[in-house]
Enzyme design. Structure first.
Site, PDB file in Angstrom:
ATOM      1  N   SER A 252       2.879  -3.827  -3.396  1.00 56.85           N
ATOM      2  CA  SER A 252       3.679  -2.624  -3.593  1.00 56.85           C
ATOM      3  C   SER A 252       4.657  -2.847  -4.725  1.00 56.85           C
ATOM      4  O   SER A 252       4.933  -3.982  -5.110  1.00 56.85           O
ATOM      5  CB  SER A 252       4.435  -2.274  -2.309  1.00 56.85           C
ATOM      6  OG  SER A 252       5.332  -3.314  -1.971  1.00 56.85           O
ATOM      7  N   GLY A 253       5.167  -1.747  -5.245  1.00 58.43           N
ATOM      8  CA  GLY A 253       6.135  -1.823  -6.321  1.00 58.43           C
ATOM      9  C   GLY A 253       6.993  -0.585  -6.349  1.00 58.43           C
ATOM     10  O   GLY A 253       6.990   0.216  -5.408  1.00 58.43           O
ATOM     11  N   GLY A 254       7.730  -0.397  -7.426  1.00 58.63           N
ATOM     12  CA  GLY A 254       8.707   0.667  -7.493  1.00 58.63           C
ATOM     13  C   GLY A 254       8.120   2.058  -7.473  1.00 58.63           C
ATOM     14  O   GLY A 254       8.782   2.999  -7.058  1.00 58.63           O
TER      15      GLY A 254
ATOM     16  N   VAL B 155      -0.715  -0.506  -3.637  1.00 57.66           N
ATOM     17  CA  VAL B 155      -2.142  -0.743  -3.834  1.00 57.66           C
ATOM     18  C   VAL B 155      -2.717  -1.236  -2.517  1.00 57.66           C
ATOM     19  O   VAL B 155      -2.157  -2.133  -1.876  1.00 57.66           O
ATOM     20  CB  VAL B 155      -2.393  -1.777  -4.942  1.00 57.66           C
ATOM     21  CG1 VAL B 155      -3.890  -2.037  -5.097  1.00 57.66           C
ATOM     22  CG2 VAL B 155      -1.816  -1.290  -6.267  1.00 57.66           C
TER      23      VAL B 155
ATOM     24  N   LYS C 254      -4.743   2.727  -5.778  1.00 58.43           N
ATOM     25  CA  LYS C 254      -3.343   2.689  -6.173  1.00 58.43           C
ATOM     26  C   LYS C 254      -2.723   4.057  -5.888  1.00 58.43           C
ATOM     27  O   LYS C 254      -3.121   5.059  -6.492  1.00 58.43           O
ATOM     28  CB  LYS C 254      -3.236   2.333  -7.666  1.00 58.43           C
ATOM     29  CG  LYS C 254      -1.816   2.214  -8.191  1.00 58.43           C
ATOM     30  CD  LYS C 254      -1.854   1.785  -9.659  1.00 58.43           C
ATOM     31  CE  LYS C 254      -0.463   1.643 -10.247  1.00 58.43           C
ATOM     32  NZ  LYS C 254      -0.502   1.211 -11.667  1.00 58.43           N
TER      33      LYS C 254
ATOM     34  N   ASP D 151       1.239  -3.902 -22.464  1.00 59.24           N
ATOM     35  CA  ASP D 151       1.820  -4.686 -21.364  1.00 59.24           C
ATOM     36  C   ASP D 151       0.898  -5.837 -20.969  1.00 59.24           C
ATOM     37  O   ASP D 151       0.708  -6.126 -19.793  1.00 59.24           O
ATOM     38  CB  ASP D 151       2.093  -3.796 -20.152  1.00 59.24           C
ATOM     39  CG  ASP D 151       3.092  -4.441 -19.177  1.00 59.24           C
ATOM     40  OD1 ASP D 151       3.845  -5.333 -19.608  1.00 59.24           O
ATOM     41  OD2 ASP D 151       3.106  -4.056 -17.999  1.00 59.24           O
TER      42      ASP D 151
END
Length: 750
Positions: free
Chosen positions: A36-38, A42, A57, A151
């Site tokens: 997980s992220g901001g 996923v 996602k 990135d």
């Protein structure tokens, strides 16, 4: 159910659990959370019809309500849709509903390069080269479609048990030439990425090389303890090459050149150089060995693979992970921080700061944003048990590969509404099955063997890095609209004159004194340029936008000149362009052969021949007789029989080669002694001349004499018997037959 939770597994009655925001993608059974992220989460899931494992996602509903966040998420999906390449994670489908949005993509059953470096340290040179090669091939596919990743880092390169790698996370990708908001990973991104310069494939080359450096040495090339220090190192300090294996140092130095124009232009160019250097340094089978090393490294970390841990079983309790980002006040505070960041960047652009100063200032704000993202992730609360699932209206978005018109291609942005068909359907407790497959750009069922054999992201590290990248780029994108809007409104209400043009950079920075070099000028307020001056001489403008001008250089004298742009608002600052005399070029040679003795007068034609310092015939210097810009006459030096390269050297360099063939000339006789002898033969005759070496015969009126000695200038021969009278004596060598000398047979009476 809160809209910021992820639930996986199945209820005891066999129905699927909800995914993010109380819903899940139809026709898939979710098995477990991967990370997980901001901006979202996923999960590992299984396609019900084919059994193919996939990664999904999800984006949260609150973020979907923000057009900038939603646009960025769709853009990532569309990038994946148009990049069908074995070195890039594939898109299966993109789905939206009021509760959120989801990208269904290929599962790479393996680990990220970050996991390999963290657990095992530096890779072998061959394995590092394989990582770079695979990534460059993926980047090359993106660059061919006009997409810059922006990135590239170890977290975004996934490796499976076969040692094959795939590139993922196009969350902040941009069109080539587009001017996106500064974002990326300071540890690996090129310095110009944080100065607001247009996105360039050369930037991806820099980031890929920085990751390659870490694979080789076990640490990034620069490790400043603050954002400003790290950016300063990228901008000014040389890459520390001592830890890099000596054969690979030229590769690292080229890929991490400070100026983009000094790097390989794109990934395809760089991978060609990589293959050549790797083969010379590590042999023709380097890639096979490297892939084996890489596969072994991934297998040793099999416990971290997405499919390694058991999935939630039917009838079991399922964990709900609370991904709350804090109170409403905290959310508003972070949103204001993003807006401040973008407005500050706009402010820097309109002030005529040097690129370095603007870059350092931008980096400081990026560091603040990173800190805000970290606080958001740190605010997760403890786990709770799952709730029930509610029927959801789903909007499926088909993202077909772009076949854009010229107008769309030049706009520098993706348009899902152009490339995608939107189909919405409602259902009670079930979801449509066939529409999902038909709407997908690459359905798992049609490609189940390839999808299941090479499966996405390494569990948590890939997912969290992907989400954090999306978070920072999405926030920047969101704020970009506000900054742009406020900028527009303030300018429209102001009565001040439009600002003068400002030049930020030029590429290339040098060109021929003969003119004709296509030069790209980047900057601000360039629209409507009336002239581009090269040291006072006008260039020819071929394209002009507000941020970029393409111009053809006029002829000029060798040396540096100032380039300025003039618009109705004034004349810009100057950037320097250096005129160089190009190296000589040969287009012809006449004659193409001559004597091994030399002294053949040869005429060379070409361009930029003025001031020739030497003419080489296979390494031997000829004697220059005349020299103009387009023609040289030169006497060939002596040489051995055979073909040699002829080149011209001037102070600007050495030309390409034309070929000249040395031939041994036929023999030439200058004397014979004695000039007479007995008709009975047996007279010892000495023949003098040139090019006599290797004589195959000496003829006395057609009768062969007996050669007893042979040099290049003298032959000793015994005359054969002959009739009284005078005959011609000739010498034959492989190069021909000589002229004749006369010999008289006389009758000698005993």
């Amino acid at each position: 159910m809160r809209d910021d939770t992820v639930v996986t597994g199945q209820h005891g009655n066999g129905n699927r659990h909800a995914g993010v925001a109380g819903w899940s993608v139809p026709d898939y059974t979710e098995l477990k959370a991967l990370g997980s992220g901001g901006s979202g989460d996923v999960v590992l899931a299984r396609h019900d019809a084919s059994g193919t494992a996939v990664a999904i996602k999800y984006m949260r509903r609150k973020l979907l309500a923000d057009p900038q966040w939603a646009g960025l998420f769709r853009t990532e999906a569309q990038v994946l849709a148009i990049l069908d390449d074995p070195h890039i994670v594939r898109l299966y489908e993109y789905v939206e509903c009021r509760s959120g949005a989801a990208i269904v993509m290929e599962l790479v059953d393996g680990v990220s390069v970050r996991e390999i470096l963290t657990h095992q340290g530096a890779a072998t040179p061959e394995a590092a080269l394989v990582v770079l090669q695979g990534s460059l091939l993926g980047l090359a596919a993106a660059h061919r479609r006009g997409i810059v990743h922006r990135d590239y880092k170890p977290e975004n390169v996934l490796v499976d048990g076969n040692g094959d790698s795939k590139l993922t996370d196009f969350g902040i990708a941009a069109r080539t030439g587009q001017e996106p908001v500064a974002a990326g990973s300071l540890m690996y991104a090129p310095p110009e990425q944080f100065a607001g310069t247009p996105a360039s494939p050369a930037g991806d080359v820099y980031a890929a090389t920085a990751t390659f450096y870490e694979c080789l040495t076990g640490r990034p090339p620069f490790t400043g303890d603050t954002a400003e220090r790290l950016l300063y190192q990228h901008l000014t300090e040389p890459v520390p090459l001592d830890p890099v294996p000596e054969p690979l140092r030229p590769l690292v130095a080229a890929g991490m050149a400070k100026e983009p124009e000094n790097r390989p232009a794109d990934a395809a160019t760089f991978v060609t150089a990589l293959n050549a250097i790797a083969s010379r340094a590590y042999g023709p089978d380097w890639a096979e060995r490297g892939r084996s090393h890489l596969g072994e490294a991934a297998l040793l970390l099999a416990a971290l693979w997405p499919t390694a841990a058991p999935a939630a079983l039917q009838g079991s309790e399922v964990e709900r992970l609370n991904l709350s980002q804090g109170s409403q006040d905290e959310l508003e505070s972070r949103h204001l921080l993003h807006l401040w960041h973008l407005r500050h960047l706009q402010h820097l652009r309109h002030r005529h700061l040097s690129p370095v100063a603007a870059t350092v200032a931008a980096a400081a704000t990026v560091a603040l944003l990173a800190a805000g993202a970290a606080l958001a992730v740190a605010g997760n609360s403890s786990a709770k048990l799952s709730a029930s699932v509610h029927p959801t209206t789903v909007q499926q978005v088909t993202l077909q590969p772009l076949v854009a018109s010229a107008s769309h291609a030049s706009s520098g942005s993706f348009s899902p509404s152009v490339a995608a068909g939107f189909h919405s359907s409602s259902s009670g407790s079930t979801f449509p099955g066939s529409s999902s497959a038909s709407a997908s750009s690459s359905s798992p069922s049609s490609g189940s063997s390839s999808a299941s054999s090479s499966a996405p992201s390494s569990a948590s590290s890939s997912a969290s890095s992907s989400a954090s990248s999306s978070a920072s780029s999405s926030a920047s994108s969101s704020a970009s609209a506000s900054a742009s809007s406020s900028s527009s409104s303030s300018s429209s209400s102001s009565s001040s004159p439009p600002p003068a043009p400002a030049v930020i950079g030029i590429s290339p920075t040098s060109g021929s004194t003969g003119g004709g070099t296509a030069v790209t000028i980047t900057g601000t307020n360039l629209a409507g340029a009336t002239g581009v001056s090269f040291g006072g001489a006008a260039g020819t403008i071929s394209a002009d936008t507000g941020t970029q001008i393409t111009v053809t250089s006029p002829p000029g004298n060798a040396g540096a000149v100032d380039i300025t742009v003039t618009t109705p608002s004034g004349t810009s600052n100057a950037e320097q362009f250096t005129y160089v005399v190009p190296p000589p070029t040969l287009t012809g040679i006449s004659p193409t052969s001559g004597s091994t003795n030399g002294k053949t007068l040869v005429t060379l034609t070409g361009t930029d021949l003025t001031g020739a310092t030497s003419v080489s015939f296979g390494g031997a210097a000829g004697a220059i007789s005349t020299d103009t810009g387009t023609q040289i006459t030169v006497f060939s030096p002596p040489g051995d029989a055979g073909t040699v390269d002829v080149t011209v050297t001037t102070p600007s360099g050495t030309s390409g080669a034309e070929q000249f063939t040395y031939v041994v000339p036929p023999p030439a006789l200058t004397g014979i002694s004695p000039t007479s002898g007995s008709t009975g033969g047996g007279t010892t005759v000495t023949i003098t001349g040139t090019n006599l070496a290797g004589a195959t015969s000496v003829s006395f009126g057609g009768a062969a004499g007996t050669i007893t000695a042979d040099t290049g200038t003298q032959i000793t021969v015994t005359s054969p018997a002959g009739s009284a009278g005078t005959v011609n004596v000739t010498v034959t060598t492989p190069s021909g037959t000589s002229n004749a000398e006369q010999f008289t047979y006389i009758v000698i009476i005993q």
